[in-house]
Design a protein around this motif. Structure first.
Motif, PDB file in Angstrom:
ATOM      1  N   GLY A  89      24.237 128.368 -71.770  1.00  0.00           N
ATOM      2  CA  GLY A  89      24.694 129.216 -72.603  1.00  0.00           C
ATOM      3  C   GLY A  89      25.248 130.317 -72.345  1.00  0.00           C
ATOM      4  N   ILE A  90      23.573 131.333 -71.878  1.00  0.00           N
ATOM      5  CA  ILE A  90      23.502 131.855 -71.079  1.00  0.00           C
ATOM      6  C   ILE A  90      24.975 132.619 -69.895  1.00  0.00           C
ATOM      7  CG2 ILE A  90      22.403 133.752 -69.424  1.00  0.00           C
ATOM      8  CD1 ILE A  90      20.650 133.261 -71.308  1.00  0.00           C
ATOM      9  N   LEU A  91      24.903 131.421 -68.666  1.00  0.00           N
ATOM     10  CA  LEU A  91      24.866 131.082 -67.347  1.00  0.00           C
ATOM     11  C   LEU A  91      26.937 130.782 -67.692  1.00  0.00           C
ATOM     12  CD1 LEU A  91      22.895 129.705 -65.152  1.00  0.00           C
ATOM     13  CD2 LEU A  91      23.655 131.838 -64.916  1.00  0.00           C
ATOM     14  N   MET A  92      27.395 130.047 -69.172  1.00  0.00           N
ATOM     15  CA  MET A  92      28.257 129.507 -69.200  1.00  0.00           C
ATOM     16  C   MET A  92      29.128 130.721 -69.168  1.00  0.00           C
ATOM     17  SD  MET A  92      29.864 126.860 -72.092  1.00  0.00           S
ATOM     18  CE  MET A  92      29.834 128.449 -73.338  1.00  0.00           C
ATOM     19  N   PRO A  93      29.807 131.254 -70.117  1.00  0.00           N
ATOM     20  CA  PRO A  93      30.801 132.004 -69.504  1.00  0.00           C
ATOM     21  C   PRO A  93      31.166 133.023 -68.095  1.00  0.00           C
ATOM     22  CG  PRO A  93      29.302 132.882 -71.559  1.00  0.00           C
ATOM     23  CD  PRO A  93      28.455 131.905 -70.062  1.00  0.00           C
ATOM     24  N   VAL A  94      29.622 133.130 -67.239  1.00  0.00           N
ATOM     25  CA  VAL A  94      29.958 133.666 -65.556  1.00  0.00           C
ATOM     26  C   VAL A  94      30.936 132.783 -65.756  1.00  0.00           C
ATOM     27  CG1 VAL A  94      29.218 134.575 -63.757  1.00  0.00           C
ATOM     28  CG2 VAL A  94      27.943 134.949 -66.385  1.00  0.00           C
ATOM     29  N   LEU A  95      30.500 131.206 -65.483  1.00  0.00           N
ATOM     30  CA  LEU A  95      30.806 129.968 -64.273  1.00  0.00           C
ATOM     31  C   LEU A  95      31.961 129.537 -64.803  1.00  0.00           C
ATOM     32  CD1 LEU A  95      27.454 128.200 -63.565  1.00  0.00           C
ATOM     33  CD2 LEU A  95      28.857 129.761 -61.873  1.00  0.00           C
ATOM     34  N   GLN A  96      32.437 129.750 -65.904  1.00  0.00           N
ATOM     35  CA  GLN A  96      33.483 128.683 -66.852  1.00  0.00           C
ATOM     36  C   GLN A  96      34.710 129.562 -66.533  1.00  0.00           C
ATOM     37  OE1 GLN A  96      33.542 128.813 -70.980  1.00  0.00           O
ATOM     38  NE2 GLN A  96      35.048 127.430 -71.012  1.00  0.00           N
ATOM     39  N   ARG A  97      34.906 127.968 -66.026  1.00  0.00           N
ATOM     40  CA  ARG A  97      36.523 128.032 -65.319  1.00  0.00           C
ATOM     41  C   ARG A  97      37.879 127.989 -65.954  1.00  0.00           C
ATOM     42  NH1 ARG A  97      38.860 122.579 -62.432  1.00  0.00           N
ATOM     43  NH2 ARG A  97      40.857 123.813 -61.580  1.00  0.00           N
ATOM     44  N   ARG A  98      38.682 128.846 -65.616  1.00  0.00           N
ATOM     45  CA  ARG A  98      40.065 128.698 -67.199  1.00  0.00           C
ATOM     46  C   ARG A  98      40.980 127.483 -67.139  1.00  0.00           C
ATOM     47  NH1 ARG A  98      42.590 134.472 -65.345  1.00  0.00           N
ATOM     48  NH2 ARG A  98      40.670 135.637 -65.573  1.00  0.00           N
ATOM     49  N   ALA A  99      40.705 126.520 -66.126  1.00  0.00           N
ATOM     50  CA  ALA A  99      41.902 125.395 -66.284  1.00  0.00           C
ATOM     51  C   ALA A  99      40.769 124.420 -65.380  1.00  0.00           C
ATOM     52  CB  ALA A  99      43.152 125.107 -66.365  1.00  0.00           C
ATOM     53  N   VAL A 100      40.652 123.302 -65.910  1.00  0.00           N
ATOM     54  CA  VAL A 100      39.991 122.172 -65.237  1.00  0.00           C
ATOM     55  C   VAL A 100      40.879 121.123 -65.434  1.00  0.00           C
ATOM     56  CG1 VAL A 100      38.476 120.549 -65.297  1.00  0.00           C
ATOM     57  CG2 VAL A 100      37.516 122.901 -66.973  1.00  0.00           C
ATOM     58  N   ILE A 101      41.578 120.513 -63.656  1.00  0.00           N
ATOM     59  CA  ILE A 101      42.141 119.116 -63.793  1.00  0.00           C
ATOM     60  C   ILE A 101      41.465 117.962 -63.646  1.00  0.00           C
ATOM     61  CG2 ILE A 101      43.885 118.587 -61.594  1.00  0.00           C
ATOM     62  CD1 ILE A 101      43.787 121.597 -61.175  1.00  0.00           C
ATOM     63  N   ASP A 156      25.884 111.135 -66.268  1.00  0.00           N
ATOM     64  CA  ASP A 156      25.872 112.553 -67.257  1.00  0.00           C
ATOM     65  C   ASP A 156      26.965 113.448 -66.732  1.00  0.00           C
ATOM     66  OD1 ASP A 156      24.165 115.097 -68.026  1.00  0.00           O
ATOM     67  OD2 ASP A 156      25.920 116.006 -66.376  1.00  0.00           O
ATOM     68  N   VAL A 157      27.933 113.563 -65.903  1.00  0.00           N
ATOM     69  CA  VAL A 157      29.115 114.117 -64.964  1.00  0.00           C
ATOM     70  C   VAL A 157      30.435 113.140 -66.931  1.00  0.00           C
ATOM     71  CG1 VAL A 157      31.396 114.089 -63.476  1.00  0.00           C
ATOM     72  CG2 VAL A 157      28.358 114.575 -63.202  1.00  0.00           C
ATOM     73  N   SER A 158      29.933 111.871 -66.458  1.00  0.00           N
ATOM     74  CA  SER A 158      31.263 111.173 -67.515  1.00  0.00           C
ATOM     75  C   SER A 158      30.918 111.557 -68.557  1.00  0.00           C
ATOM     76  CB  SER A 158      31.035 109.671 -67.139  1.00  0.00           C
ATOM     77  OG  SER A 158      31.424 109.369 -65.830  1.00  0.00           O
ATOM     78  N   PHE A 169      33.420 123.772 -61.835  1.00  0.00           N
ATOM     79  CA  PHE A 169      34.593 122.773 -61.369  1.00  0.00           C
ATOM     80  C   PHE A 169      34.981 121.586 -61.498  1.00  0.00           C
ATOM     81  CE2 PHE A 169      31.034 125.191 -58.969  1.00  0.00           C
ATOM     82  CZ  PHE A 169      31.981 125.826 -58.248  1.00  0.00           C
ATOM     83  N   GLY A 170      34.790 121.058 -62.471  1.00  0.00           N
ATOM     84  CA  GLY A 170      35.291 119.869 -63.232  1.00  0.00           C
ATOM     85  C   GLY A 170      34.277 118.462 -62.459  1.00  0.00           C
ATOM     86  N   ALA A 171      34.726 117.463 -62.917  1.00  0.00           N
ATOM     87  CA  ALA A 171      34.405 116.258 -63.255  1.00  0.00           C
ATOM     88  C   ALA A 171      34.042 116.552 -61.510  1.00  0.00           C
ATOM     89  CB  ALA A 171      34.433 115.626 -63.957  1.00  0.00           C
ATOM     90  N   PHE A 229      29.512 114.130 -70.400  1.00  0.00           N
ATOM     91  CA  PHE A 229      29.628 115.729 -70.540  1.00  0.00           C
ATOM     92  C   PHE A 229      31.560 115.570 -70.453  1.00  0.00           C
ATOM     93  CE2 PHE A 229      30.566 120.517 -69.183  1.00  0.00           C
ATOM     94  CZ  PHE A 229      29.809 121.067 -69.828  1.00  0.00           C
ATOM     95  N   ASN A 230      32.010 115.143 -69.531  1.00  0.00           N
ATOM     96  CA  ASN A 230      32.943 115.517 -69.228  1.00  0.00           C
ATOM     97  C   ASN A 230      34.499 114.824 -70.357  1.00  0.00           C
ATOM     98  OD1 ASN A 230      35.668 116.077 -66.903  1.00  0.00           O
ATOM     99  ND2 ASN A 230      36.320 114.665 -67.495  1.00  0.00           N
ATOM    100  N   ARG A 231      34.559 114.336 -71.830  1.00  0.00           N
ATOM    101  CA  ARG A 231      34.455 113.482 -72.323  1.00  0.00           C
ATOM    102  C   ARG A 231      34.908 114.685 -73.422  1.00  0.00           C
ATOM    103  NH1 ARG A 231      36.095 108.128 -72.544  1.00  0.00           N
ATOM    104  NH2 ARG A 231      35.755 106.942 -71.747  1.00  0.00           N
ATOM    105  N   LEU A 232      32.899 115.117 -73.223  1.00  0.00           N
ATOM    106  CA  LEU A 232      32.777 116.072 -74.368  1.00  0.00           C
ATOM    107  C   LEU A 232      33.113 117.768 -74.037  1.00  0.00           C
ATOM    108  CD1 LEU A 232      29.262 114.111 -75.679  1.00  0.00           C
ATOM    109  CD2 LEU A 232      31.736 114.228 -76.348  1.00  0.00           C
ATOM    110  N   ARG A 233      33.986 117.813 -73.497  1.00  0.00           N
ATOM    111  CA  ARG A 233      33.787 118.524 -72.791  1.00  0.00           C
ATOM    112  C   ARG A 233      34.449 119.949 -73.526  1.00  0.00           C
ATOM    113  NH1 ARG A 233      34.657 120.802 -67.761  1.00  0.00           N
ATOM    114  NH2 ARG A 233      34.843 119.213 -66.853  1.00  0.00           N
ATOM    115  N   ASN A 234      35.768 119.594 -74.659  1.00  0.00           N
ATOM    116  CA  ASN A 234      36.363 120.771 -74.991  1.00  0.00           C
ATOM    117  C   ASN A 234      34.942 120.997 -76.460  1.00  0.00           C
ATOM    118  OD1 ASN A 234      38.053 121.040 -73.533  1.00  0.00           O
ATOM    119  ND2 ASN A 234      39.331 118.997 -74.156  1.00  0.00           N
ATOM    120  N   ARG A 235      34.307 120.096 -77.013  1.00  0.00           N
ATOM    121  CA  ARG A 235      33.696 119.970 -78.373  1.00  0.00           C
ATOM    122  C   ARG A 235      32.805 121.777 -78.088  1.00  0.00           C
ATOM    123  NH1 ARG A 235      33.049 115.067 -80.673  1.00  0.00           N
ATOM    124  NH2 ARG A 235      35.047 113.861 -79.728  1.00  0.00           N
TER     125      ARG A 235
END
Length: 208
Positions: free
Chosen positions: A196-208, A106-108, A63-65, A110-116
């Motif tokens: 890692g197993i759940l990420m593809p299921v829950l990943q949103r296509r674009a984070v605002i 943790d949220v902050s 859902f995003g930060a 994670f959000n900074r490293l989101r695209n790694r």
């Protein structure tokens, strides 16, 4: 409405994990390994609490930060309210302070490293968040310096060999903090598998 319903499982699991951890942290692992008694080293809460970081990171990925912070806040409010009943007011205050600070950090992170690379955001945010959570929780819950919050645990204040291994004596809660942190790190690493197993299921296509 659809967004609210999507968040309910995250909020429910978050509250359940923190309430269970607040209850279990009051009980040392009373098991002997030769001359080492794990009661001097661990509480049962160390095995359940890292799941909270998994929930936060999955909510952040999905859902995003901003929404992940909402999940943390709602889980925090429910968990603290129930913990006053299931644990003690002092444990509830210590847990609430540690939980809110560590999870928001943790949220902050994670959000900074989101695209790694996929495993880096949950790993780094969980490690740093666990260190901060352990420091705040155990110092507020068991140290004599924080007795102003409420009565202290006499057993936690008793001195024992550090980590049950070393000649240096220290209050049991310091060994609990170090032991719990080591277990949290190991469980945190194990949580990369379900992430890692759940990420593809829950990943949103674009984070605002």
């Amino acid at each position: 409405m659809r967004m609210t319903l999507s968040l309910l499982p995250f909020m429910a699991v978050m509250a359940a994990v923190v309430v269970a951890s607040n209850f279990l942290v009051q009980y040392p692992v009373d098991f002997a390994l030769g001359s080492l008694n794990l009661a001097d080293l661990l509480t049962w809460g160390a095995f359940t609490y890292p799941v909270a970081f998994l929930v936060t990171d999955l909510a952040n990925r999905r859902f995003g930060a901003a929404t992940a912070r909402l999940v943390v806040l709602c889980g925090f409010l429910v968990a603290v309210a129930l913990s006053v009943w299931l644990a003690t007011p002092r444990i509830a205050v210590a847990s609430g302070s540690a939980f809110l600070t560590a999870q928001l950090l943790d949220v902050s992170i994670f959000n900074r490293l989101r695209n790694r690379v996929w495993w880096l955001p949950p790993l780094i945010s969980t490690i740093i968040g666990s260190c901060l959570d352990t420091l705040i929780f155990f110092s507020l819950a068991f140290s004599q310096a924080a007795n102003i919050i409420g009565p202290g645990d006499a057993f936690a204040s008793e001195t024992a060999p550090l980590l049950g291994l070393f000649a240096m004596e220290a209050p049991r809660w310091i060994s609990w903090a170090l032991g719990d942190l080591m277990v949290k790190m190991m469980v945190g690493l194990a949580m990369l598998a379900p992430y890692g197993i759940l990420m593809p299921v829950l990943q949103r296509r674009a984070v605002i």
